[in-house]
Motif scaffolding. Structure first.
Motif, PDB file in Angstrom:
ATOM      1  N   ARG A   1       0.703  -1.129  -0.289  1.00  0.00           N
ATOM      2  CA  ARG A   1      -0.239  -0.374  -0.370  1.00  0.00           C
ATOM      3  C   ARG A   1       0.750   1.653  -0.033  1.00  0.00           C
ATOM      4  O   ARG A   1       0.940   2.342  -0.575  1.00  0.00           O
ATOM      5  N   GLN A   2       2.150   1.459   0.617  1.00  0.00           N
ATOM      6  CA  GLN A   2       3.218   2.207   1.384  1.00  0.00           C
ATOM      7  C   GLN A   2       4.182   2.266   0.705  1.00  0.00           C
ATOM      8  O   GLN A   2       5.224   3.136   0.489  1.00  0.00           O
TER       9      GLN A   2
ATOM     10  N   ASP B   1      -4.194   0.266  -3.553  1.00  0.00           N
ATOM     11  CA  ASP B   1      -4.861   0.765  -2.659  1.00  0.00           C
ATOM     12  C   ASP B   1      -5.794  -0.399  -2.300  1.00  0.00           C
ATOM     13  O   ASP B   1      -6.715  -0.270  -3.116  1.00  0.00           O
TER      14      ASP B   1
END
Length: 250
Positions: free
Chosen positions: A36-37, A62
């Motif tokens: 996601r990050q 995401d």
């Protein structure tokens, strides 16, 4: 085992997902590593796979975004030519800054949307694996820690939603299995819960007799990729004897 199949593993930049990715890659799968990050963590997993002779690509997505999910699944086709295995490993909901309904959006809605995005691209003979916990799988019958209750209920809602779609998967020739484990030593969730409720990890270790490590649980997930099992099968890793006993006692 030699294969030219491709697996998408959600939440695979660390922990159980990352180890599952490495194990499947060692067995010959092309692997789409999702994060996601934390791109550096995902790139490190890809590098380890490639250095061991495997093939992998990292994709930031995401899971609560349908557009991101569509891109994630399409990457399997664009990079490797097929999508044969979807491991729905990513979950969460204990975050405090992502909205009151984040647990349901991630653990139910995103799981179903991920299936939708994958199913239109999967080959007959493909498989979907949903990763959950005993605390979530049995939440309708067995109480869990207060700090985990909402997350457990949202994960069970996700499992129920996916299970309701078995006929749709079967029409495409895709099978569905659930793998459930107890608290896993060394995971973020287990660490957080033990911090919020000191002694929780030791209590589960006592009740279960053994808690699996990240690697051990990942090995159990990877086995299910090719195990000869009927669609809808639920694999209770470690047996879940105390959970089953509480269900039987009701």
């Amino acid at each position: 085992m030699t294969t030219t199949k491709t697996a998408v593993i959600t939440g695979s930049s660390r922990g159980v997902g990352a180890d599952t990715a490495k194990i499947l890659a060692a067995e010959g799968y092309n692997v789409v590593v999702n994060y996601r990050q934390k791109a550096p963590r995902a790139n490190k997993v890809v590098k380890e796979i490639e250095e061991a002779g495997g093939r992998a690509v990292a994709v930031g997505a995401d899971l609560t975004s349908e557009e991101d999910l569509d891109r994630l699944m399409q990457t399997a086709i664009d990079e490797f030519g097929s999508l044969d295995l979807l491991v729905l490993n990513a979950s969460g909901g204990m975050e405090k800054d992502l909205g009151d309904n984040y647990a349901l959006r991630l653990n139910r809605d995103a799981q179903s949307n991920a299936l939708t995005a994958a199913l239109s691209r999967m080959n007959p003979g493909g498989r979907v694996i949903f990763v959950t916990s005993h605390q979530a799988h049995f939440i309708n019958d067995v109480d869990t820690m207060d700090a985990y209750d909402a997350v457990a209920k949202s994960k069970r809602a996700g499992e129920d939603e996916l299970t309701s779609r078995i006929p749709e998967m079967s029409e495409k020739g895709v099978s569905f299995v659930v793998v459930s484990g107890d608290m896993i030593e060394g995971t973020v969730t287990a660490t957080l819960l033990n911090r919020m409720e000191p002694g929780a990890l030791e209590a589960r270790r006592e009740a279960a007799g053994k808690l699996y490590s990240v690697r051990e649980f990942a090995e159990e997930i990877a086995k299910l990729a090719t195990a000869d099992l009927p669609t809808g099968h639920i694999e209770l890793v470690g047996g879940a004897q105390d959970f089953l006993a509480q269900v039987d006692a009701k």
